[in-house]
Enzyme design. Structure first.
Site, PDB file in Angstrom:
ATOM      1  N   PHE A  21       5.889  -4.232  -7.486  1.00  0.00           N
ATOM      2  CA  PHE A  21       6.577  -5.241  -6.690  1.00  0.00           C
ATOM      3  C   PHE A  21       6.400  -4.891  -5.217  1.00  0.00           C
ATOM      4  CE2 PHE A  21       9.916  -7.376  -4.400  1.00  0.00           C
ATOM      5  CZ  PHE A  21       9.821  -8.657  -4.917  1.00  0.00           C
TER       6      PHE A  21
ATOM      7  N   LYS B 123      14.553  -1.608   2.973  1.00  0.00           N
ATOM      8  CA  LYS B 123      15.814  -1.446   2.244  1.00  0.00           C
ATOM      9  C   LYS B 123      16.827  -0.506   2.902  1.00  0.00           C
ATOM     10  CE  LYS B 123      14.725  -3.675  -1.966  1.00  0.00           C
ATOM     11  NZ  LYS B 123      13.387  -3.722  -2.515  1.00  0.00           N
TER      12      LYS B 123
ATOM     13  N   ASP C 220       3.998   2.259  -1.037  1.00  0.00           N
ATOM     14  CA  ASP C 220       5.130   1.370  -0.787  1.00  0.00           C
ATOM     15  C   ASP C 220       6.409   2.158  -1.092  1.00  0.00           C
ATOM     16  OD1 ASP C 220       7.215  -0.442  -0.957  1.00  0.00           O
ATOM     17  OD2 ASP C 220       6.016  -2.021  -1.900  1.00  0.00           O
TER      18      ASP C 220
HETATM   19  C1  LIG Z   1      12.346  -4.807  -2.345  1.00  0.00           C
HETATM   20  C2  LIG Z   1      10.942  -4.345  -2.315  1.00  0.00           C
HETATM   21  C3  LIG Z   1       9.976  -4.987  -1.506  1.00  0.00           C
HETATM   22  C4  LIG Z   1      10.264  -6.254  -0.728  1.00  0.00           C
HETATM   23  O1  LIG Z   1      11.190  -6.065   0.270  1.00  0.00           O
HETATM   24  P1  LIG Z   1      11.836  -7.342   1.020  1.00  0.00           P
HETATM   25  O2  LIG Z   1      12.693  -6.723   2.074  1.00  0.00           O
HETATM   26  O3  LIG Z   1      12.584  -8.127   0.006  1.00  0.00           O
HETATM   27  O4  LIG Z   1      10.703  -8.124   1.586  1.00  0.00           O
HETATM   28  C5  LIG Z   1       8.722  -4.446  -1.451  1.00  0.00           C
HETATM   29  N1  LIG Z   1       8.412  -3.341  -2.141  1.00  0.00           N
HETATM   30  C6  LIG Z   1       9.292  -2.707  -2.930  1.00  0.00           C
HETATM   31  C7  LIG Z   1       8.890  -1.468  -3.647  1.00  0.00           C
HETATM   32  C8  LIG Z   1      10.592  -3.189  -3.039  1.00  0.00           C
HETATM   33  O5  LIG Z   1      11.467  -2.571  -3.841  1.00  0.00           O
END
Ligand SMILES: *Cc1c(COP(=O)(O)O)cnc(C)c1O
Length: 392
Positions: free
Chosen positions: A134, A248, A219
């Site tokens: 994700f 986050k 990420d």
């Molecule tokens: C939540 C998340 C995203 C996206 O972040 P947003 O602030 O919603 O754009 C991207 N990568 C990972 C691993 C995430 O958990």
């Protein structure tokens, strides 16, 4: 306003793109949330991993209050102290890279993908990402998100993405053509169900990126800023990436994203190539600085590691009693409980009993308390979870 009145506003005026629970939240403090009807909830999934220090962490509240009275926002025409300080704090805690600030995880990943294209030769345009990943909802990041359900209705997607099974080194080698600009991967897949990367997989990515002149992007949007018991998830593995992205938990609840790149790579991002109007704004960066300082001062990395271990042990012990629990996995406070059946109902019943957890991919309960969580709060949460499972 009553709960029904607020929900009425949503029904009339807010786009219904989320499946919301019928509660209105009005106050948060530490591990607890209160709804408009006065119910107190133990929050073991605060803000989808945004509120890593719990709700309204005092140091962040104080820093934001101070900053908001001095300068809320200044554009990137100028320099501002909070942005510079936050970049230094992050650089010192990762691999000494340089930072670009934005407002979300998806934006941080967008910046990383663009930078990878910029700093590699023109013929390198491809990206490798993993199934079950994700990376966000913008066009590039949803394309990077190798899950068909997120692609439905948006075809054709951005060209140049190759998807491989997570932790599959053979598939990685096969996909790694000379056109690959970068590999983008989570050290622990979060939304995908708390799957930890194998050290061999991350090392293979590093080796192939070095051999082929491609960029290794991790990420860390969910794993970053302390949740796993180290500043960044990759620090549990014997690898160093070229770029990390985070968001986050970085702002203690305030919207902020960041991309950090090794200095040689960062040098490709010259004026005109990428930007964000809000990126690096004073309020968000002051919140980020306070978040990092609160983690240091509270010795919260150690606490996250210890409480994570404690919570995992307690949850594993439930397996003896409840056959619906297949196993528990994760690192630190990033914990997934693999069920043998769907978990949505369990989440609903827990909320009725005052515990908030999350279910992802139908059968994985995400238990991701903030770093300030205590043993007593974990005991309370596991007790409620236990009683809900006992009801069947
Ligand atoms: C939540 C998340 C995203 C996206 O972040 P947003 O602030 O919603 O754009 C991207 N990568 C990972 C691993 C995430 O958990």
């Amino acid at each position: 306003m009553t709960t029904q009145e607020t929900i009425g506003l949503f029904n009339d005026y807010v786009i219904a793109n989320y499946g919301r629970l019928p509660r209105v939240m009005v106050k948060g403090e530490g591990c607890y949330l209160w709804d408009a009807d006065g119910n107190k909830i133990l929050d073991m999934f605060p803000g989808w991993a945004v509120s890593g220090l719990g709700h309204c962490p005092p140091k962040v509240v104080e820093a934001v209050r101070k900053q908001v009275g001095e300068l809320i926002h200044i554009d990137n025409t100028f320099y501002s102290e909070p942005q510079g300080r936050l970049a230094k704090l992050l650089s010192e805690r990762a691999f000494g890279g340089k930072c670009f600030f934005c407002n979300s995880g998806a934006e941080a990943n967008e910046a990383a993908l663009k930078l990878a294209r910029l700093c590699t030769p023109k013929e390198k345009y491809k990206f490798i990402t993993c199934e079950g990943s994700f990376h966000g909802r913008t066009f590039a990041t949803v394309t990077a998100t190798a899950q068909p359900k997120y692609h439905e209705g948006f075809l054709p997607l951005l060209p140049g993405f190759a998807y491989i099974p997570f932790n599959d080194i053979k598939a990685l080698e096969a996909a790694f053509t000379d056109e690959v600009a970068a590999v983008l991967v989570e050290p622990i897949q979060g939304e995908g169900g708390i799957h930890v990367a194998s050290p061999e997989f991350l090392r293979a990515i590093r080796r192939l990126c070095d051999e082929k002149g491609a960029v290794m992007i991790l990420d860390e949007v969910q794993t970053g800023v302390g949740r796993t018991g180290k500043w960044f998830g990759y620090q549990h593995f014997d690898v160093e990436p070229d770029i990390i992205t985070m968001a986050k938990a970085l702002g203690g609840g305030v919207a902020i994203g960041a991309m950090m790149a090794r200095a040689e790579i960062a040098a490709c991002l010259v004026p005109g190539k990428h930007a964000s109007t809000f990126g690096g704004n004073c309020l968000a960066c002051a919140a980020g600085v306070a978040t990092i300082e609160a983690i240091d001062e509270g010795n919260l990395l150690q606490q996250a590691a210890e409480m994570g271990q404690y919570a995992q042990e307690k949850l594993r012990a439930l397996k003896e009693k409840h056959s619906i629990i297949d196993h528990v996995r994760g690192i630190g406070l990033m914990i997934g409980i693999q069920l043998t059946a769907a978990g949505a109902q369990i989440v609903g019943k827990c909320l009725e009993k005052g515990l908030r957890i999350n279910c992802t991919h139908d059968t994985v309960i995400r238990f991701m308390p903030p770093m300030i969580v205590t043993k007593e709060q974990i005991d309370e949460a596991v007790g409620i979870f236990d009683s809900v499972l006992s009801e069947g």
